[in-house]
Design a protein around this motif. Structure first.
Motif, PDB file in Angstrom:
ATOM      1  N   GLU A 170      14.314  12.088  -6.028  1.00  0.00           N
ATOM      2  CA  GLU A 170      15.134  11.248  -5.432  1.00  0.00           C
ATOM      3  C   GLU A 170      14.907  10.797  -4.242  1.00  0.00           C
ATOM      4  OE1 GLU A 170      18.665  13.979  -5.585  1.00  0.00           O
ATOM      5  OE2 GLU A 170      18.867  13.822  -7.820  1.00  0.00           O
ATOM      6  N   VAL A 171      14.440  11.524  -3.313  1.00  0.00           N
ATOM      7  CA  VAL A 171      13.720  11.100  -1.848  1.00  0.00           C
ATOM      8  C   VAL A 171      12.600  10.029  -2.071  1.00  0.00           C
ATOM      9  CG1 VAL A 171      12.436  11.945   0.004  1.00  0.00           C
ATOM     10  CG2 VAL A 171      14.267  13.105  -0.700  1.00  0.00           C
ATOM     11  N   LEU A 172      11.828  10.311  -2.979  1.00  0.00           N
ATOM     12  CA  LEU A 172      10.825   9.210  -3.382  1.00  0.00           C
ATOM     13  C   LEU A 172      11.449   8.010  -3.789  1.00  0.00           C
ATOM     14  CD1 LEU A 172       8.094  11.624  -4.778  1.00  0.00           C
ATOM     15  CD2 LEU A 172       7.780  10.397  -2.584  1.00  0.00           C
ATOM     16  N   ASP A 173      12.367   7.964  -4.699  1.00  0.00           N
ATOM     17  CA  ASP A 173      12.852   6.719  -5.288  1.00  0.00           C
ATOM     18  C   ASP A 173      13.841   5.939  -4.127  1.00  0.00           C
ATOM     19  OD1 ASP A 173      11.912   7.130  -7.995  1.00  0.00           O
ATOM     20  OD2 ASP A 173      13.875   8.165  -8.628  1.00  0.00           O
ATOM     21  N   ALA A 174      14.426   6.906  -3.122  1.00  0.00           N
ATOM     22  CA  ALA A 174      15.110   6.208  -2.141  1.00  0.00           C
ATOM     23  C   ALA A 174      14.198   5.449  -1.292  1.00  0.00           C
ATOM     24  CB  ALA A 174      15.868   7.132  -1.272  1.00  0.00           C
ATOM     25  N   LEU A 175      13.195   6.300  -0.931  1.00  0.00           N
ATOM     26  CA  LEU A 175      12.066   5.779  -0.125  1.00  0.00           C
ATOM     27  C   LEU A 175      11.569   4.151  -0.758  1.00  0.00           C
ATOM     28  CD1 LEU A 175       9.863   8.697   1.149  1.00  0.00           C
ATOM     29  CD2 LEU A 175      11.142   7.191   2.676  1.00  0.00           C
ATOM     30  N   ASP A 176      11.157   4.297  -2.042  1.00  0.00           N
ATOM     31  CA  ASP A 176      10.560   3.180  -2.594  1.00  0.00           C
ATOM     32  C   ASP A 176      11.818   2.083  -2.788  1.00  0.00           C
ATOM     33  OD1 ASP A 176       8.366   1.658  -4.063  1.00  0.00           O
ATOM     34  OD2 ASP A 176       9.956   1.816  -5.750  1.00  0.00           O
TER      35      ASP A 176
ATOM     36  N   TRP B 121       0.791  -1.032  -0.004  1.00  0.00           N
ATOM     37  CA  TRP B 121      -0.023   0.091  -0.018  1.00  0.00           C
ATOM     38  C   TRP B 121       1.054   1.235  -0.097  1.00  0.00           C
ATOM     39  CZ3 TRP B 121      -0.918   3.690   3.905  1.00  0.00           C
ATOM     40  CH2 TRP B 121      -1.918   4.644   3.657  1.00  0.00           C
ATOM     41  N   TRP B 122       2.014   1.091   0.982  1.00  0.00           N
ATOM     42  CA  TRP B 122       2.929   2.150   0.785  1.00  0.00           C
ATOM     43  C   TRP B 122       3.520   2.416  -0.347  1.00  0.00           C
ATOM     44  CZ3 TRP B 122       2.742   6.629   3.623  1.00  0.00           C
ATOM     45  CH2 TRP B 122       2.026   6.415   4.848  1.00  0.00           C
ATOM     46  N   ARG B 123       3.897   1.387  -1.111  1.00  0.00           N
ATOM     47  CA  ARG B 123       4.814   1.556  -2.300  1.00  0.00           C
ATOM     48  C   ARG B 123       3.877   2.267  -3.535  1.00  0.00           C
ATOM     49  NH1 ARG B 123       8.274  -3.024  -4.510  1.00  0.00           N
ATOM     50  NH2 ARG B 123       9.049  -1.303  -5.536  1.00  0.00           N
ATOM     51  N   ARG B 124       2.658   1.590  -3.391  1.00  0.00           N
ATOM     52  CA  ARG B 124       1.527   2.422  -4.237  1.00  0.00           C
ATOM     53  C   ARG B 124       1.307   3.882  -3.917  1.00  0.00           C
ATOM     54  NH1 ARG B 124      -1.460  -2.217  -3.111  1.00  0.00           N
ATOM     55  NH2 ARG B 124      -2.893  -1.173  -1.863  1.00  0.00           N
ATOM     56  N   LEU B 125       1.428   4.255  -2.937  1.00  0.00           N
ATOM     57  CA  LEU B 125       1.261   5.615  -2.454  1.00  0.00           C
ATOM     58  C   LEU B 125       2.671   6.514  -3.084  1.00  0.00           C
ATOM     59  CD1 LEU B 125      -0.401   5.783   0.791  1.00  0.00           C
ATOM     60  CD2 LEU B 125      -1.336   6.347  -1.171  1.00  0.00           C
ATOM     61  N   ILE B 126       3.772   5.904  -2.946  1.00  0.00           N
ATOM     62  CA  ILE B 126       4.838   6.502  -3.113  1.00  0.00           C
ATOM     63  C   ILE B 126       5.168   6.716  -4.722  1.00  0.00           C
ATOM     64  CG2 ILE B 126       7.580   6.063  -3.256  1.00  0.00           C
ATOM     65  CD1 ILE B 126       6.719   7.248  -0.496  1.00  0.00           C
TER      66      ILE B 126
ATOM     67  N   ASP C 276      11.128  -1.425  -1.296  1.00  0.00           N
ATOM     68  CA  ASP C 276      11.289  -2.571  -2.013  1.00  0.00           C
ATOM     69  C   ASP C 276      12.087  -3.650  -1.172  1.00  0.00           C
ATOM     70  OD1 ASP C 276      11.193  -4.348  -4.636  1.00  0.00           O
ATOM     71  OD2 ASP C 276      13.215  -3.783  -4.662  1.00  0.00           O
ATOM     72  N   ARG C 277      13.170  -3.308  -0.617  1.00  0.00           N
ATOM     73  CA  ARG C 277      14.143  -4.294   0.265  1.00  0.00           C
ATOM     74  C   ARG C 277      13.453  -4.825   1.218  1.00  0.00           C
ATOM     75  NH1 ARG C 277      17.881  -0.191  -1.134  1.00  0.00           N
ATOM     76  NH2 ARG C 277      17.425   0.638   1.017  1.00  0.00           N
ATOM     77  N   TYR C 278      12.690  -4.210   1.785  1.00  0.00           N
ATOM     78  CA  TYR C 278      11.652  -4.738   3.163  1.00  0.00           C
ATOM     79  C   TYR C 278      10.782  -5.669   2.428  1.00  0.00           C
ATOM     80  CZ  TYR C 278       8.639  -4.585   7.441  1.00  0.00           C
ATOM     81  OH  TYR C 278       7.835  -4.817   8.119  1.00  0.00           O
ATOM     82  N   GLU C 279      10.054  -5.383   1.378  1.00  0.00           N
ATOM     83  CA  GLU C 279       9.079  -6.110   0.940  1.00  0.00           C
ATOM     84  C   GLU C 279       9.626  -7.557   0.487  1.00  0.00           C
ATOM     85  OE1 GLU C 279       5.792  -6.267  -2.885  1.00  0.00           O
ATOM     86  OE2 GLU C 279       7.298  -4.759  -2.702  1.00  0.00           O
ATOM     87  N   GLN C 280      10.852  -7.612  -0.208  1.00  0.00           N
ATOM     88  CA  GLN C 280      11.458  -8.899  -0.565  1.00  0.00           C
ATOM     89  C   GLN C 280      11.849  -9.732   0.624  1.00  0.00           C
ATOM     90  OE1 GLN C 280      14.933  -7.763  -3.073  1.00  0.00           O
ATOM     91  NE2 GLN C 280      13.639  -6.627  -4.324  1.00  0.00           N
ATOM     92  N   ARG C 281      12.267  -8.895   1.809  1.00  0.00           N
ATOM     93  CA  ARG C 281      12.693  -9.525   3.171  1.00  0.00           C
ATOM     94  C   ARG C 281      11.325 -10.524   3.675  1.00  0.00           C
ATOM     95  NH1 ARG C 281      15.877  -4.987   3.906  1.00  0.00           N
ATOM     96  NH2 ARG C 281      14.215  -4.384   5.598  1.00  0.00           N
ATOM     97  N   LEU C 282      10.569  -9.549   3.450  1.00  0.00           N
ATOM     98  CA  LEU C 282       9.024  -9.927   4.103  1.00  0.00           C
ATOM     99  C   LEU C 282       8.556 -11.150   3.042  1.00  0.00           C
ATOM    100  CD1 LEU C 282       6.946  -6.691   4.728  1.00  0.00           C
ATOM    101  CD2 LEU C 282       7.724  -8.469   6.382  1.00  0.00           C
ATOM    102  N   SER C 283       8.610 -11.017   1.853  1.00  0.00           N
ATOM    103  CA  SER C 283       8.074 -12.122   1.113  1.00  0.00           C
ATOM    104  C   SER C 283       9.024 -13.464   1.306  1.00  0.00           C
ATOM    105  CB  SER C 283       8.275 -11.784  -0.500  1.00  0.00           C
ATOM    106  OG  SER C 283       7.381 -10.649  -0.839  1.00  0.00           O
ATOM    107  N   ALA C 284      10.045 -13.331   1.263  1.00  0.00           N
ATOM    108  CA  ALA C 284      11.017 -14.434   1.533  1.00  0.00           C
ATOM    109  C   ALA C 284      10.758 -15.147   2.998  1.00  0.00           C
ATOM    110  CB  ALA C 284      12.617 -14.229   1.817  1.00  0.00           C
ATOM    111  N   THR C 285      10.574 -14.207   3.818  1.00  0.00           N
ATOM    112  CA  THR C 285      10.144 -14.822   5.288  1.00  0.00           C
ATOM    113  C   THR C 285       8.711 -15.685   5.005  1.00  0.00           C
ATOM    114  OG1 THR C 285      11.437 -13.262   6.424  1.00  0.00           O
ATOM    115  CG2 THR C 285       9.675 -14.206   7.644  1.00  0.00           C
ATOM    116  N   LEU C 286       7.855 -14.900   4.490  1.00  0.00           N
ATOM    117  CA  LEU C 286       6.570 -15.463   4.396  1.00  0.00           C
ATOM    118  C   LEU C 286       6.523 -16.695   3.516  1.00  0.00           C
ATOM    119  CD1 LEU C 286       3.318 -15.442   4.579  1.00  0.00           C
ATOM    120  CD2 LEU C 286       3.439 -14.007   2.459  1.00  0.00           C
ATOM    121  N   ASP C 287       7.339 -16.999   2.574  1.00  0.00           N
ATOM    122  CA  ASP C 287       7.568 -18.314   1.899  1.00  0.00           C
ATOM    123  C   ASP C 287       8.345 -19.218   2.902  1.00  0.00           C
ATOM    124  OD1 ASP C 287       6.623 -17.175  -0.566  1.00  0.00           O
ATOM    125  OD2 ASP C 287       8.637 -16.729  -1.437  1.00  0.00           O
ATOM    126  N   SER C 288       9.148 -19.045   3.497  1.00  0.00           N
ATOM    127  CA  SER C 288       9.895 -19.824   4.406  1.00  0.00           C
ATOM    128  C   SER C 288       8.766 -20.476   5.537  1.00  0.00           C
ATOM    129  CB  SER C 288      10.849 -19.106   5.209  1.00  0.00           C
ATOM    130  OG  SER C 288      11.609 -19.934   6.390  1.00  0.00           O
TER     131      SER C 288
END
Length: 126
Positions: free
Chosen positions: A88-94, A29-34, A98-110
């Motif tokens: 640049e600020v918005l890209d850095a936040l995204d 949701w936050w990524r869509r807003l960003i 993105d990195r957090y989303e990847q960690r969450l997805s990997a943990t969810l898969d595990s």
């Protein structure tokens, strides 16, 4: 491991999955807003013309169309000077999201894989 312990493990893993899925939805949701804010920032930098250009062919059709000033006031009500630094600020936040989303997805898969294994133990499947 006895059946009760395996059932408790499945219940715990289900709870973990629910929490991870909820957090993953929040991050998305936050990524869509960003992304939307980035689009608005980019549009602000390029400031598109309003609808119903001065071309006489469009004049009759655009009689009640909003002006560029009306549109920008609705889209950017808190108008401030926008710069490339904002992008640049918005890209850095995204990127961080993105990195957090990847960690969450990997943990969810595990967690899901562990839950499936535990469910197999509960049901006597190996």
């Amino acid at each position: 491991m006895n059946a009760t312990a395996a059932a408790d493990e499945v219940a715990d893993l289900r709870h973990q999955r629910r929490d991870l899925r909820r957090e993953l939805a929040r991050v998305r949701w936050w990524r869509r807003l960003i992304a939307a804010r980035r689009d608005l920032t980019l549009a602000s930098l390029t400031f598109p013309d309003g609808v119903g250009n001065d071309d006489s062919a469009w004049h009759a059709l655009a009689t009640d169309a909003p002006t560029a000033l009306e549109l920008s006031g609705a889209v950017w009500p808190d108008v401030h000077e926008v710069s490339m630094a904002d992008l640049e600020v918005l890209d850095a936040l995204d990127a961080r999201l993105d990195r957090y989303e990847q960690r969450l997805s990997a943990t969810l898969d595990s967690v899901t894989a562990h839950m499936v294994e535990a469910m197999g133990r509960v049901n006597g499947v190996r």
